[in-house]
Motif scaffolding. Structure first.
Motif, PDB file in Angstrom:
ATOM      1  N   UNK A  38       0.800  -1.215   0.000  1.00  0.00           N
ATOM      2  CA  UNK A  38       0.000   0.000   0.000  1.00  0.00           C
ATOM      3  C   UNK A  38       0.835   1.268   0.000  1.00  0.00           C
ATOM      4  N   UNK A  39       2.030   1.211   0.557  1.00  0.00           N
ATOM      5  CA  UNK A  39       2.875   2.406   0.631  1.00  0.00           C
ATOM      6  C   UNK A  39       3.775   2.482  -0.599  1.00  0.00           C
ATOM      7  N   UNK A  40       3.843   3.662  -1.194  1.00  0.00           N
ATOM      8  CA  UNK A  40       4.748   3.872  -2.322  1.00  0.00           C
ATOM      9  C   UNK A  40       6.183   3.966  -1.824  1.00  0.00           C
ATOM     10  N   UNK A  41       7.147   3.927  -2.743  1.00  0.00           N
ATOM     11  CA  UNK A  41       8.556   3.897  -2.372  1.00  0.00           C
ATOM     12  C   UNK A  41       8.981   4.973  -1.395  1.00  0.00           C
ATOM     13  N   UNK A  42       8.735   6.253  -1.687  1.00  0.00           N
ATOM     14  CA  UNK A  42       9.185   7.312  -0.766  1.00  0.00           C
ATOM     15  C   UNK A  42       8.493   7.272   0.595  1.00  0.00           C
ATOM     16  N   UNK A  43       7.311   6.677   0.674  1.00  0.00           N
ATOM     17  CA  UNK A  43       6.547   6.672   1.919  1.00  0.00           C
ATOM     18  C   UNK A  43       6.772   5.416   2.757  1.00  0.00           C
ATOM     19  N   UNK A  44       7.511   4.444   2.235  1.00  0.00           N
ATOM     20  CA  UNK A  44       7.727   3.202   2.982  1.00  0.00           C
ATOM     21  C   UNK A  44       8.356   3.423   4.363  1.00  0.00           C
ATOM     22  N   UNK A  45       9.318   4.364   4.497  1.00  0.00           N
ATOM     23  CA  UNK A  45       9.880   4.577   5.847  1.00  0.00           C
ATOM     24  C   UNK A  45       8.853   5.045   6.882  1.00  0.00           C
ATOM     25  N   UNK A  46       7.723   5.609   6.440  1.00  0.00           N
ATOM     26  CA  UNK A  46       6.705   6.066   7.384  1.00  0.00           C
ATOM     27  C   UNK A  46       6.014   4.912   8.092  1.00  0.00           C
ATOM     28  N   UNK A  47       6.004   3.736   7.457  1.00  0.00           N
ATOM     29  CA  UNK A  47       5.418   2.539   8.069  1.00  0.00           C
ATOM     30  C   UNK A  47       6.482   1.448   8.056  1.00  0.00           C
ATOM     31  N   UNK A  48       7.417   1.466   9.002  1.00  0.00           N
ATOM     32  CA  UNK A  48       8.470   0.451   9.022  1.00  0.00           C
ATOM     33  C   UNK A  48       7.893  -0.930   9.327  1.00  0.00           C
TER      34      UNK A  48
END
Length: 282
Positions: A38-48
């Motif tokens: 569900x998380x795009x590449x740049x946003x992946x760190x927001x949901x570790x």
């Protein structure tokens, strides 16, 4: 004991274990799905991913990491320090809420005019969002430990008053008539009849308020930033420093604290209420 009796109890015991474990596994699976799908590449760190949260927050004793040159303590030692501060705030706030709640509920149960006078204000206190009180509390008391305790009291007091009052007023009329025939005083009626009969309702309110006191401790700590940081300030600190694994760890620690106090009061209630019912039936 017949097998017909043993089997249902066995399945009931398994259900108590399998159900929560199954939901937990689904939750962890959805967490991984959110990160990878569900998380795009740049946003992946927001949901570790969960294993990174566990590694950085619970399996690492102490780390130093920061953003923009700042140094931010992390790891389990920092979480335990924050947990200790939040426990102090929640425990003191809950204790005061219990004392005030019992006193108010007792007065309201003994005088209808007291109930009519106080009940609307208690409902308003419960209905108003706690964030609306934050500027007022900070201005009057200061942004310190006392303010955090006050937030806990405001959040936790209503369930105690409501459930205790309900229990005190729900005693069967026949028992009251029996007390009247025996010439019991109001205090005797309250201590020997109403409070014992109200125990199930009282502990239901205590369970709810215990969980809410943790919420109050975290919320108050999030906004009142003087003194040692609790879990609320750690969440804010880790968010600002983009240490998201540790931020999620602080959130998990807050949830575990809430579950622990809820279960503890439930256990105490079962022990006390169960023994009281056994004495009545014997």
């Amino acid at each position: 004991m017949s097998t017909d009796t043993v089997e249902p109890k066995r399945f009931e015991g398994m259900g108590r274990f399998v159900g929560p474990v199954g939901v937990f596994v689904l939750f962890i699976g959805f967490w991984y799905f959110t990160h990878h799908v569900l998380m795009s590449g740049p946003k992946k760190p927001l949901v570790p991913v969960p294993h990174d949260v566990v590694s950085d927050s619970f399996l690492t004793w102490n780390i130093e990491r920061g953003a923009g040159g700042s140094r931010t303590g992390g790891g389990l030692v920092k979480l335990l320090e924050g947990l200790f501060e939040s426990v102090q705030v929640a425990a003191l706030g809950l204790a005061i809420a219990i004392a005030l709640g019992f006193a108010l509920a007792t007065l309201m149960s003994q005088a209808k005019w007291v109930q009519n006078a106080l009940w609307p204000f208690l409902i308003a206190l419960q209905a108003m969002p706690i964030l609306a009180f934050v500027p007022l509390i900070g201005t009057v008391i200061g942004f310190n430990f006392k303010a955090r305790v006050m937030v806990c009291i405001i959040i936790a007091i209503f369930p105690i008053v409501a459930n205790t009052l309900f229990g005190l007023l729900s005693v069967d009329r026949g028992y009251h008539e029996l007390m009247t025939l025996n010439g019991a005083s109001r205090m005797t009626r309250l201590v020997k009849l109403q409070f014992p009969a109200a125990m199930p309702s009282i502990f239901t309110g205590l369970q709810i308020s215990a969980g809410l006191s943790v919420v109050g401790a975290v919320v108050g700590d999030f906004f009142f930033r003087q003194g040692e940081p609790g879990l609320g300030r750690l969440i804010n600190l880790y968010q600002n420093s983009t240490a998201y694994e540790q931020m999620y760890g602080a959130v998990v620690m807050s949830a575990l604290l809430g579950i622990a106090v809820f279960v503890m009061f439930g256990w105490i209630g079962n022990r006390i209420v169960g023994s009281w019912h056994e004495k009545r039936s014997s």
